[in-house]
Design an enzyme around this catalytic site. Structure first.
Site, short mmCIF file in Angstrom:
data_model
loop_
_atom_site.label_atom_id
_atom_site.label_comp_id
_atom_site.label_asym_id
_atom_site.label_seq_id
_atom_site.Cartn_x
_atom_site.Cartn_y
_atom_site.Cartn_z
N GLU A 245 0.82 -1.22 0.00
CA GLU A 245 0.00 0.00 0.00
C GLU A 245 0.86 1.27 0.00
OE1 GLU A 245 -3.78 -0.38 2.50
OE2 GLU A 245 -2.48 -1.89 3.40
N SER B 115 -6.61 -2.33 1.91
CA SER B 115 -7.01 -1.79 0.61
C SER B 115 -7.57 -2.85 -0.34
CB SER B 115 -5.83 -1.07 -0.07
OG SER B 115 -5.46 0.07 0.67
N TYR C 31 -9.66 3.46 -4.99
CA TYR C 31 -8.65 4.47 -5.29
C TYR C 31 -8.58 4.93 -6.74
CZ TYR C 31 -6.98 2.97 -0.73
OH TYR C 31 -6.89 2.66 0.60
N ARG D 48 -11.39 3.62 11.31
CA ARG D 48 -12.60 3.40 10.52
C ARG D 48 -13.03 1.94 10.67
NH1 ARG D 48 -11.02 3.41 5.18
NH2 ARG D 48 -11.93 1.34 4.90
N ASP E 110 -15.57 -0.99 8.99
CA ASP E 110 -16.36 -1.34 7.81
C ASP E 110 -17.38 -2.41 8.18
OD1 ASP E 110 -14.77 0.43 6.42
OD2 ASP E 110 -13.39 -1.12 5.72
N GLU F 261 -14.13 -5.34 9.16
CA GLU F 261 -12.77 -5.10 9.65
C GLU F 261 -12.66 -3.70 10.24
OE1 GLU F 261 -9.73 -4.04 6.40
OE2 GLU F 261 -11.11 -5.41 5.38
N ASN G 52 -9.91 -0.42 10.50
CA ASN G 52 -8.73 0.19 9.89
C ASN G 52 -8.15 1.18 10.87
OD1 ASN G 52 -8.94 -0.61 6.77
ND2 ASN G 52 -10.99 -0.24 7.57
N GLY H 163 -6.93 5.58 4.85
CA GLY H 163 -6.42 6.52 3.86
C GLY H 163 -6.87 7.95 4.11
#
Length: 314
Positions: free
Chosen positions: A27, A158, A224, A263, A265, A278, A280, A284
């Protein structure tokens, strides 16, 4: 430009801030973009900040940090070596404060299997899963999890190395590809329903975002590169569902021991309700990224956001 500026007192309190980005994970490219945005935001707010591209041009990251004069670090590396507790442990040994989660929470958040085990043990909802070893029979995995299912490397972010699987032949190929990124692989039952993300900032959930993509799932390209991925604050949830989802996200974040910002999800399954995917711990911060998007919806500019994250290191 928002005109947001910190006070002289706070500038002194922060001292010299090193924005750490880059690294050598898969990443890296995203981290370089995130780091550039964070650095620009901090400097625009009046913070005495500079950037360090860890591992840039093959440099030794330990030597880079030892040779740099800084008082605290803003971490914005993604993936292994930056998001998994290794860098956090090094900074702890150097007695340098840093943003985000600590060593243990970073390691657990990066490990999709361990994270799910914690959530499952705590009774939090997460899709059924298994961790196939070299001897696992594809037919047995399908019998346990059904089709379709999804295969993921356990320590990648990602959506790298992730595959939706609809047949036994696809499952064999998906596991082989996931193993090319990671020795540990997670196979997880498919969730039918919309995907949501909830950013966490200093213990509070920011507005819920529903993700919509024409891809089979929210993969690397959708995150992205694609221009047709849609992000909805008009998410279709009832007020009660929003409260439930935000509470679940904060609980899941806290259960792993995360702190500062991050974050979570989640997907909404038609039969099983909200299902945790998951966490994070260093999401990003690019122009496609979800945490800045949720902050803007709350009236928080990017400059204010990065300063609020930095304050958590004090």
């Amino acid at each position: 430009m928002t005109g947001f500026r910190i006070s002289d007192t706070e500038r002194t309190e922060f001292g010299r801030v090193a924005v750490l980005f880059g690294g050598e994970s898969s990443e890296r490219v995203i981290s370089l973009k995130s780091g550039a945005e964070v650095l620009k935001g901090l400097q625009s707010a009046g913070v005495d900040a500079f950037g360090i591209d860890l591992n840039g041009d093959g440099a030794d990251p330990v030597q880079q940090l030892q040779e740099s004069e800084f008082d605290r670090a803003f971490l914005i590396l993604h993936g292994r070596g930056g998001e998994d507790g290794a860098l956090q442990g090094l900074l702890e040994l150097m007695h340098k404060p840093y943003t985000g989660s600590g060593v243990m929470a970073s390691a657990l958040g990066m490990d999709k299997v361990k994270c799910k085990q914690i959530w499952a043990a705590a009774g939090l909802p997460t899709p059924a899963y298994c961790v196939p070893d070299e001897t696992a029979a594809p037919a047995d995995l399908i019998e346990k999890l059904g089709l379709p299912l999804i295969v993921k490397p356990a320590h990648e972010g990602s959506s790298i190395g992730m595959h939706k699987v609809t047949s036994e032949a696809e499952l064999v190929d998906a596991i082989a590809d996931a193993r090319s990124y990671d020795r540990a692989v997670l196979a997880e039952s498919w969730v039918n329903g919309p995907e949501f993300t909830v950013a966490i900032l200093n213990g509070q959930a920011l507005p819920v975002i529903r993700l919509q993509t024409p891809h089979e799932f929210y993969d690397f390209e959708a995150k992205y590169q694609s221009s047709d991925t849609q992000y909805h604050f008009d998410h279709g949830l009832t007020d009660a569902q929003v409260v439930e989802l935000q509470k679940l996200a904060v609980t899941a974040f806290d259960m792993v021991g995360c702190s500062g910002w991050g974050r979570v999800d989640v997907m909404l399954d038609q039969q099983r309700g909200f299902q945790l995917l998951e966490v994070n711990t260093l999401p990003g911060m690019t122009d496609h990224s979800l945490v800045p998007m949720a902050a803007r919806e709350s009236g928080i500019s990017f400059e204010e956001l990065v300063v609020m994250i930095l304050r958590s290191s004090l």
